[in-house]
Design a protein around this motif. Sequence first.
Motif, PDB file in Angstrom:
ATOM      1  N   UNK A  64       0.819  -1.216   0.000  1.00 39.78           N
ATOM      2  CA  UNK A  64       0.000   0.000   0.000  1.00 39.78           C
ATOM      3  C   UNK A  64       0.853   1.266   0.000  1.00 39.78           C
ATOM      4  N   UNK A  65       0.201   2.399  -0.207  1.00 42.31           N
ATOM      5  CA  UNK A  65       0.879   3.693  -0.180  1.00 42.31           C
ATOM      6  C   UNK A  65       1.455   3.950   1.212  1.00 42.31           C
ATOM      7  N   UNK A  66       2.613   4.623   1.294  1.00 46.03           N
ATOM      8  CA  UNK A  66       3.241   4.891   2.601  1.00 46.03           C
ATOM      9  C   UNK A  66       2.335   5.710   3.525  1.00 46.03           C
ATOM     10  N   UNK A  72       5.407  -0.520   6.131  1.00 50.26           N
ATOM     11  CA  UNK A  72       4.640  -1.696   5.765  1.00 50.26           C
ATOM     12  C   UNK A  72       5.529  -2.937   5.849  1.00 50.26           C
ATOM     13  N   UNK A  73       5.145  -3.874   6.697  1.00 49.70           N
ATOM     14  CA  UNK A  73       5.842  -5.155   6.771  1.00 49.70           C
ATOM     15  C   UNK A  73       5.197  -6.044   5.716  1.00 49.70           C
ATOM     16  N   UNK A  74       5.960  -6.342   4.686  1.00 48.48           N
ATOM     17  CA  UNK A  74       5.412  -7.069   3.535  1.00 48.48           C
ATOM     18  C   UNK A  74       4.841  -8.430   3.896  1.00 48.48           C
ATOM     19  N   UNK A  75       3.842  -8.819   3.124  1.00 45.40           N
ATOM     20  CA  UNK A  75       3.308 -10.169   3.259  1.00 45.40           C
ATOM     21  C   UNK A  75       4.385 -11.167   2.826  1.00 45.40           C
ATOM     22  N   UNK A  76       4.262 -12.386   3.291  1.00 38.71           N
ATOM     23  CA  UNK A  76       5.287 -13.374   2.986  1.00 38.71           C
ATOM     24  C   UNK A  76       4.670 -14.772   2.986  1.00 38.71           C
ATOM     25  N   UNK A  77       5.466 -15.724   2.618  1.00 35.52           N
ATOM     26  CA  UNK A  77       5.047 -17.117   2.642  1.00 35.52           C
ATOM     27  C   UNK A  77       5.581 -17.774   3.896  1.00 35.52           C
ATOM     28  N   UNK A  78       4.730 -18.583   4.535  1.00 32.41           N
ATOM     29  CA  UNK A  78       5.122 -19.311   5.742  1.00 32.41           C
ATOM     30  C   UNK A  78       4.954 -20.809   5.489  1.00 32.41           C
ATOM     31  N   UNK A  90       1.402  -6.152   7.252  1.00 30.94           N
ATOM     32  CA  UNK A  90       0.782  -5.310   8.276  1.00 30.94           C
ATOM     33  C   UNK A  90       1.654  -4.071   8.494  1.00 30.94           C
ATOM     34  N   UNK A  91       1.074  -3.067   9.123  1.00 30.10           N
ATOM     35  CA  UNK A  91       1.794  -1.837   9.419  1.00 30.10           C
ATOM     36  C   UNK A  91       2.587  -1.992  10.714  1.00 30.10           C
ATOM     37  N   UNK A  92       3.812  -1.485  10.718  1.00 29.40           N
ATOM     38  CA  UNK A  92       4.672  -1.431  11.906  1.00 29.40           C
ATOM     39  C   UNK A  92       4.935   0.043  12.207  1.00 29.40           C
TER      40      UNK A  92
END
Length: 122
Positions: A64-66, A72-78, A90-92
């Motif tokens: 998303x926009x800053x 922004x903590x990027x989405x990732x694969x788990x 999610x936002x940090x």
Amino acid sequence: MLSIRFVALTGLIVLASGCVEERVVHDRPRPVVREVIVERPVQREYVEVVAPQPPPVRIVEVEPQPRPGYIWSRGHWYWNGNAYVAVPGHWEVVRPGYRYVHPHWDRGNDGWHFRVGAWISG
């Protein structure tokens, strides 16, 4: 006769009650107990996730926009033990004096190692 026994018993009780000796049991000074609180560093337990195959290359989400004061903590694969699962970003809150390292995977000799997102000093 009953009255003589009663008087004798009463007299015996009165005499016996005067034979009680009261002693101080704790005649030594008691030791002073001081409570010392020692703070130990928190030991955090963690589980290292190692996957046998690389994570998918496709993008999990669009960043998303800053926002001022956030990163922004990027989405990732788990890896859940059987397959990769998408985890949304999610936002940090920004921490002055620190830089954020996004969650990512590193290749090791025994597979792919997951590295959680973390704030690094400097």
